[in-house]
Design an enzyme around this catalytic site. Structure first.
Site, PDB file in Angstrom:
ATOM      1  N   GLU A 165      60.024  79.108  50.358  1.00  0.00           N
ATOM      2  CA  GLU A 165      58.897  79.143  49.951  1.00  0.00           C
ATOM      3  C   GLU A 165      59.134  78.466  47.806  1.00  0.00           C
ATOM      4  O   GLU A 165      58.841  79.891  46.973  1.00  0.00           O
ATOM      5  CB  GLU A 165      58.512  80.020  49.113  1.00  0.00           C
ATOM      6  CG  GLU A 165      57.549  80.994  51.059  1.00  0.00           C
ATOM      7  CD  GLU A 165      56.980  82.239  50.761  1.00  0.00           C
ATOM      8  OE1 GLU A 165      56.325  81.994  51.703  1.00  0.00           O
ATOM      9  OE2 GLU A 165      56.888  82.686  49.660  1.00  0.00           O
ATOM     10  N   GLU A 363      56.550  81.323  59.179  1.00  0.00           N
ATOM     11  CA  GLU A 363      56.158  82.703  58.532  1.00  0.00           C
ATOM     12  C   GLU A 363      54.081  82.848  58.549  1.00  0.00           C
ATOM     13  O   GLU A 363      53.393  81.923  58.422  1.00  0.00           O
ATOM     14  CB  GLU A 363      56.264  82.752  57.584  1.00  0.00           C
ATOM     15  CG  GLU A 363      57.855  83.412  57.255  1.00  0.00           C
ATOM     16  CD  GLU A 363      58.032  83.676  55.785  1.00  0.00           C
ATOM     17  OE1 GLU A 363      57.161  84.771  55.051  1.00  0.00           O
ATOM     18  OE2 GLU A 363      58.822  83.308  54.963  1.00  0.00           O
TER      19      GLU A 363
END
Length: 460
Positions: A165, A363
């Site tokens: 991320e 995720e």
């Protein structure tokens, strides 16, 4: 209805070194921004829960790997701590090498494929003192770190990712105040983003130039947060387009094509937020941004409308779009995040338009506070809300796969409850509950359900 997934589909979970290992200033590890920030401002951290111990995986990894195997995992993602492996950025910490090699060997011996990430928000303090990702040399420091990882663990690891991320450490540190240095400066955020992109490219090139080029693959983990416009009005649709350029295509386009998105460059160039000549100069390294596979973290969408005020010059993301609350939204009240499983299908379609590279959900999960409320007489947390959350998202993912999307796996966040930055242990995500008094692990109902999911390669 029966939802079946492809043969050899990856089932597992993800965590990170700083959120799970513990021993944050022990065994040769140096400080990260989190260690220092907690030292300076412990009041910013929920319940004064800092990064020192987290889930103590450093002491429990052998038993934890056995728990993974019992849940039917065939894959697992975690990260290496840069500050543990290279405490001063140059010198290898042999104790860290021994720890990681044994950890990875445990996974391999139990037929769990390790996917190893290089950076998960844990900037070494020695580099932060040099400016962190604002420093134009940061990508070179990261390249050296990546080369050491490939050299030391390349015989064990066949699947690498560079960043988890990257947009989060950019936004949270330089726009929203949740990561150190917690400032609000869009110009600096763009600089940090660009240097991060170069660091990613240099790490990819390092693997391609290594002795493992023909056996190992490398990717990146992106949080893809699709924007949905408030209406079909042209101004709202433009706001959604600009939000996607900034929040999705900034890293997705380079990762899938080796080029920076032209529309994003044009958007930022008009306000002198990006140096076009520098991009042209760096084109030869930027082409190495292209990955072998992609990881996608998805939790929530964003709902946007036209900016609330007209701006002649872009000085903040709010000059491009404004957020609004969709009246029909469902909310996880503990995180304040919208629950919208349909976006996983939309993300799959976005990827499909750009590339046929393999990708996976790296995720997806639901954080809930005070889970002890749902503990039964036997001490098990009955987290049916988490099971329902996974079912809804997997149904949308299955739909995309049935239509030909090259999705190869589904990982949740996370395996055992982990420490979460400023939130500490406020919201729990794991299949196993961690008792912070003695760090014992207790399986939750969702763990039993996930075991059946993995064993059956699908669910009713």
């Amino acid at each position: 209805m029966q939802y079946n997934f492809p043969k050899n589909f990856m089932w597992g979970a993800a965590t990170s070194a700083p959120q799970s290992e513990g021993h944050s200033l022990e065994n040769g590890k140096s400080a990260t921004t989190w260690d220092k920030w907690f030292e300076m401002n412990p009041e910013k951290f929920y319940n004064n829960e800092g990064p020192e111990n987290t889930s103590m995986l450093y002491d429990h990894y052998k038993e934890d790997v056995q728990r993974m195997k019992e849940l039917g995992f065939n894959s697992f993602r975690t990260s290496i701590s840069w500050a543990r492996l290279l405490p001063d950025g140059k010198t290898v910490n042999q104790e860290a090498v021994d720890f990681y090699r044994d950890y990875f060997n445990e996974l391999l011996q139990n037929d769990i494929k390790p996917i190893i990430n290089l950076f998960h928000f844990d900037m070494p303090w020695w580099l932060m003192e040099k400016g962190g990702w604002e420093n134009s040399q940061s990508s070179d420091y990261f390249q050296f770190y990546a080369e050491k990882c490939f050299e030391l663990f390349g015989d064990q690891i066949q699947n690498w990712t560079t960043f988890n991320e990257p947009l989060v450490h950019i936004e949270m540190a330089y726009l929203h105040g949740y990561h150190y240095p917690a400032i609000h400066d869009f110009k600096k955020a763009i600089t940090v983003g660009y240097n991060t992109l170069l660091a990613h490219a240099k790490a990819v090139k390092a693997l391609k130039d290594s002795e493992y080029a023909n056996t190992a693959k490398i990717g990146i983990i992106l949080n893809l947060t699709p924007a949905y416009p408030k209406s079909e009005a042209a101004a709202d649709k433009l706001a959604a387009k600009n939000a996607d350029l900034l929040n999705i295509y900034s890293f997705l386009t380079p990762a899938l094509s080796g080029k920076i998105n032209d529309e994003l460059v044009a958007l930022l160039k008009q306000s002198d937020l990006i140096d076009y000549d520098q991009i042209h100069f760096d084109a030869e390294i930027i082409k190495y941004c292209e990955v072998d596979f992609l990881g996608v973290n998805y939790y929530q969408p964003i709902r946007v409308q036209a900016p609330l005020k007209h701006a002649e010059k872009i000085e903040d993301p709010s000059d491009l779009y404004a957020n609004y609350e969709w009246k029909e939204r469902r909310i996880n009240p503990y995180r304040g995040w919208e629950i919208y499983p349909e976006a996983i299908y939309d993300i799959a379609k976005t990827i499909d338009k750009l590339s046929d590279k393999p990708w996976y959900i790296s995720e997806n999960g639901m954080g809930v506070a005070d889970e002890e409320r749902f503990m039964n007489a036997d001490g098990m947390i009955e987290d049916d809300y988490r099971i329902d959350f996974m079912k809804e998202h997997l149904a949308q993912l299955n739909k995309a796969i049935e239509e030909g999307s090259n999705c190869i796996g589904y990982h949740t966040w996370t395996f055992i409850d982990c420490w979460s930055w400023l939130n500490g242990y406020k919201n729990r995500y794991g299949f196993y509950r961690v008792d912070l008094n003695d760090y014992s692990r207790t399986i939750k109902k969702s763990g039993l359900w996930y075991r059946e999911l993995a064993q059956n390669n699908g669910f009713d």
